[in-house]
Design an enzyme around this catalytic site. Structure first.
Site, mmCIF file in Angstrom:
data_model
loop_
_atom_site.group_PDB
_atom_site.id
_atom_site.type_symbol
_atom_site.label_atom_id
_atom_site.label_comp_id
_atom_site.label_asym_id
_atom_site.label_seq_id
_atom_site.Cartn_x
_atom_site.Cartn_y
_atom_site.Cartn_z
ATOM 1 N N ASN A 9 0.824 -1.219 0.000
ATOM 2 C CA ASN A 9 0.000 0.000 0.000
ATOM 3 C C ASN A 9 0.855 1.266 0.000
ATOM 4 O O ASN A 9 0.718 2.118 0.867
ATOM 5 C CB ASN A 9 -0.968 -0.018 1.194
ATOM 6 C CG ASN A 9 -1.987 1.089 1.140
ATOM 7 O OD1 ASN A 9 -2.418 1.492 0.065
ATOM 8 N ND2 ASN A 9 -2.382 1.612 2.292
ATOM 9 N N GLU A 35 0.933 -2.849 -5.183
ATOM 10 C CA GLU A 35 0.557 -1.460 -4.844
ATOM 11 C C GLU A 35 1.766 -0.612 -4.439
ATOM 12 O O GLU A 35 1.813 -0.057 -3.343
ATOM 13 C CB GLU A 35 -0.546 -1.414 -3.773
ATOM 14 C CG GLU A 35 -1.922 -1.691 -4.357
ATOM 15 C CD GLU A 35 -3.055 -1.117 -3.516
ATOM 16 O OE1 GLU A 35 -3.450 0.038 -3.768
ATOM 17 O OE2 GLU A 35 -3.555 -1.822 -2.621
ATOM 18 N N ASP A 148 -1.917 -10.189 -4.669
ATOM 19 C CA ASP A 148 -3.190 -9.795 -4.059
ATOM 20 C C ASP A 148 -4.305 -10.109 -5.043
ATOM 21 O O ASP A 148 -4.477 -9.410 -6.033
ATOM 22 C CB ASP A 148 -3.139 -8.294 -3.730
ATOM 23 C CG ASP A 148 -4.437 -7.774 -3.135
ATOM 24 O OD1 ASP A 148 -5.396 -8.562 -3.002
ATOM 25 O OD2 ASP A 148 -4.492 -6.574 -2.832
ATOM 26 N N ASN A 150 -7.494 -10.150 -4.332
ATOM 27 C CA ASN A 150 -8.674 -9.348 -3.991
ATOM 28 C C ASN A 150 -9.960 -10.172 -3.872
ATOM 29 O O ASN A 150 -11.065 -9.635 -4.025
ATOM 30 C CB ASN A 150 -8.868 -8.190 -4.979
ATOM 31 C CG ASN A 150 -8.363 -6.864 -4.422
ATOM 32 O OD1 ASN A 150 -8.653 -6.541 -3.263
ATOM 33 N ND2 ASN A 150 -7.619 -6.102 -5.201
ATOM 34 N N HIS A 245 -2.107 -5.035 4.508
ATOM 35 C CA HIS A 245 -1.875 -6.464 4.268
ATOM 36 C C HIS A 245 -0.659 -6.895 5.086
ATOM 37 O O HIS A 245 0.167 -6.070 5.479
ATOM 38 C CB HIS A 245 -1.537 -6.716 2.796
ATOM 39 C CG HIS A 245 -2.630 -6.410 1.834
ATOM 40 N ND1 HIS A 245 -3.297 -7.387 1.133
ATOM 41 C CD2 HIS A 245 -3.148 -5.238 1.425
ATOM 42 C CE1 HIS A 245 -4.193 -6.823 0.335
ATOM 43 N NE2 HIS A 245 -4.130 -5.515 0.492
#
Length: 252
Positions: A9, A35, A148, A150, A245
């Site tokens: 992130n 990300e 990821d 999702n 995460h």
DNA sequence: CGTAATACG
């Protein structure tokens, strides 16, 4: 050989936290990051040159958005920044590094919560990745597909299954794609080795979700089944902080 | 609530 995957992130944000200490302490052979939230112009030596690693990046056209990076001790045989389909490559979600023993796909799958179009994009992205993987496997490749996704696969993989049945990330359609992926010959390494273990890899920043462990397991190392006998271990590192995460690992 | 730009997850 340990391969880590972590949605950080924001790579610049986590660099100001504990990222380099994490790398030093855990010493991954390969580290897949999702990300990064950066573009090529944002790259500097600090981000590119972690001692002992080669680094590769995919960037989104949109600033501050998406992006993946792969740090690896061994130099790959080849590096691809997508699957050759512009609508899926332009958001910097895919990085494919080929090694002698396997090909590693580092993927930040789309989030479908924004609206119907993004959910549709996510589902089409899923199918495009499955097609790509099937072609590679039919050419004799051994694949690790990490990142990821999702989507939480089953009620075991999410704290509040019932409450999230209509939320993207736990929709029947999204979960069915993971079933389809599995039936095409791919295995969720963590679940394979830990069939009963309830553990999550993502918690909302809101509502004290992490301290209450209202989490979702949406980060995975899938492998093509021709690699199944090579898996030694798979873990979820709940103790590592710094992002919404936590990192996950697979050991071959 | 958090990152990075004022959108997106």
């Amino acid at each position: 050989m340990k391969i880590y995957s972590w949605n950080v992130n924001g790579l610049r944000a986590i660099m100001k936290k504990n990222f380099l200490e994490f790398v030093k302490e855990y010493n991954p052979d390969i580290l897949c990051i999702q990300e990064t939230k950066l573009q090529e112009k944002d790259l500097n030596d600090n981000l590119k040159d972690i001692e002992g690693y080669y680094s590769y990046f995919s960037f989104a056209e949109k600033k501050g958005y998406s992006g993946v990076a792969t740090y690896t001790k061994n130099q790959p045989i080849s590096v691809k920044h997508g699957i050759g389909i512009d609508e899926f490559d332009s958001e910097g979600r895919i990085l494919i590094t080929e090694f002698q023993e396997f090909t590693l796909l580092n993927i930040y799958f789309p989030n479908g919560q924004m609206n119907e179009e993004r959910l549709d994009y996510k589902m089409r992205f899923y199918d495009a990745i499955l097609d790509y993987c099937n072609k590679e496997v039919s050419n004799g490749k051994k694949l690790i597909i990490c990142g990821d996704y999702n989507t939480a696969h089953t009620p075991m993989d999410i704290k509040n299954a019932k409450a999230n049945e209509k939320t993207s990330g736990f929709l029947p359609m999204e979960r069915a794609w993971i079933d389809k992926f599995i039936s095409n010959g791919y295995t969720d390494s963590f679940r394979y080795l830990n069939p009963e273990e309830v553990k999550y890899s993502w918690w909302s920043y809101r509502f004290k979700a992490r301290e209450r462990n209202t989490g979702w397991r949406i980060d995975y190392h899938f492998v093509s089944n021709n690699l199944l006998n090579n898996i030694k271990n798979a873990e979820i590192l709940n103790e590592v902080m710094g992002s919404d995460h936590c990192p996950i690992t697979i050991e071959l």
